[in-house]
Design an enzyme around this catalytic site. Sequence first.
Site, PDB file in Angstrom:
ATOM      1  N   ASN A 152       0.855  -1.188   0.000  1.00 14.18           N
ATOM      2  CA  ASN A 152       0.000   0.000   0.000  1.00 14.18           C
ATOM      3  C   ASN A 152       0.886   1.231   0.000  1.00 14.18           C
ATOM      4  O   ASN A 152       2.026   1.179   0.459  1.00 14.18           O
ATOM      5  CB  ASN A 152      -0.886  -0.005   1.257  1.00 14.18           C
ATOM      6  CG  ASN A 152      -1.843   1.174   1.276  1.00 14.18           C
ATOM      7  OD1 ASN A 152      -2.468   1.496   0.254  1.00 14.18           O
ATOM      8  ND2 ASN A 152      -1.960   1.840   2.416  1.00 14.18           N
ATOM      9  N   HIS A 194       0.858   5.258   1.298  1.00 19.11           N
ATOM     10  CA  HIS A 194       0.146   6.194   2.174  1.00 19.11           C
ATOM     11  C   HIS A 194       0.783   7.575   2.025  1.00 19.11           C
ATOM     12  O   HIS A 194       2.015   7.683   2.032  1.00 19.11           O
ATOM     13  CB  HIS A 194       0.238   5.703   3.626  1.00 19.11           C
ATOM     14  CG  HIS A 194      -0.529   6.571   4.565  1.00 19.11           C
ATOM     15  ND1 HIS A 194      -1.904   6.522   4.660  1.00 19.11           N
ATOM     16  CD2 HIS A 194      -0.120   7.542   5.421  1.00 19.11           C
ATOM     17  CE1 HIS A 194      -2.308   7.418   5.552  1.00 19.11           C
ATOM     18  NE2 HIS A 194      -1.246   8.053   6.024  1.00 19.11           N
TER      19      HIS A 194
HETATM   20  C1  GRF Z   1      -2.715   8.525  -2.961  1.00 18.93           C
HETATM   21  O1  GRF Z   1      -2.481   9.727  -2.286  1.00 18.93           O
HETATM   22  C2  GRF Z   1      -2.304   7.355  -2.112  1.00 18.93           C
HETATM   23  O2  GRF Z   1      -1.267   7.647  -1.233  1.00 18.93           O
HETATM   24  C3  GRF Z   1      -3.556   7.059  -1.328  1.00 18.93           C
HETATM   25  O3  GRF Z   1      -4.606   7.309  -2.220  1.00 18.93           O
HETATM   26  C4  GRF Z   1      -4.199   8.283  -3.187  1.00 18.93           C
HETATM   27  C5  GRF Z   1      -4.501   7.703  -4.539  1.00 18.93           C
HETATM   28  O4  GRF Z   1      -4.252   8.621  -5.549  1.00 18.93           O
HETATM   29  N1  GRF Z   1      -3.546   5.715  -0.801  1.00 18.93           N
HETATM   30  P1  GRF Z   1      -4.354   8.165  -7.080  1.00 18.93           P
HETATM   31  O5  GRF Z   1      -5.749   7.594  -7.279  1.00 18.93           O
HETATM   32  O6  GRF Z   1      -3.292   7.161  -7.313  1.00 18.93           O
HETATM   33  O7  GRF Z   1      -4.126   9.432  -7.849  1.00 18.93           O
END
Ligand code: GRF
Length: 212
Positions: free
Chosen positions: A108, A110
């Site tokens: 994941n 974050h």
């Molecule tokens: C990102 O900021 C990621 O860290 C979080 O969700 C967001 C997804 O952004 N888990 P995207 O859909 O990849 O633009």
Amino acid sequence: MTLRCAVLASGQGSNFGALLERQACGDLKVEFVLFIGNNREAGAFARAQAHAIPALHLAPSGFPTEEAYAARLLDELDGHGVELVILAGYMKKLPLAVVRVFRHRIVNIHPALLPAFGGKGMYGSHVHEAVIAYGAKLSGVTVHFVDEEYDHGPIILQRAVEVLDGDDANSLAARVLSAEHASYWQAIAAIAEGRIVIEGRRVKMKSDKVTE
Ligand code: GRF
């Protein structure tokens, strides 16, 4: 053998897009064999379709129980021979059964430096608002393995991003997001190339393949 990956995403999928670009230029030697999204209208879904990656719409609300949802997810992951599950802005909690079967095989990303500004409710702009309200001078990106708790599994990689005096949640989110794009593929490439050693909570990323 290239690592067979599934991507799970709920939103625009810009991280997914960045991974696809790294794959296209040869930096990231993996195969995207499956996409699972809970929102058919999301940009991430369209990206999967544009790249002819089998795209599945699965929402927990479509199942009578969490067990049924977990069974279907496991069935699909198994059926597509998935070796690594990549969460890229996936807004649903993965059932525990899936986390257990895929221990150390789910990653994941974050948008903050864990363990600060993580956990339940810490997603999207909530994270960046909390960072600014706290007055933190640094935020950043954390890539980690997924375990039974939110934003808690062993950390693979972190990258710091400065919080500037004039930042609001949007400007900070944009700076963190571009650091995410520059970082996520590196952690996945390390896994794909067998350069990761996990010792309890500590994850070591080697520059060469680990042979033992
Ligand atoms: C990102 O900021 C990621 O860290 C979080 O969700 C967001 C997804 O952004 N888990 P995207 O859909 O990849 O633009």
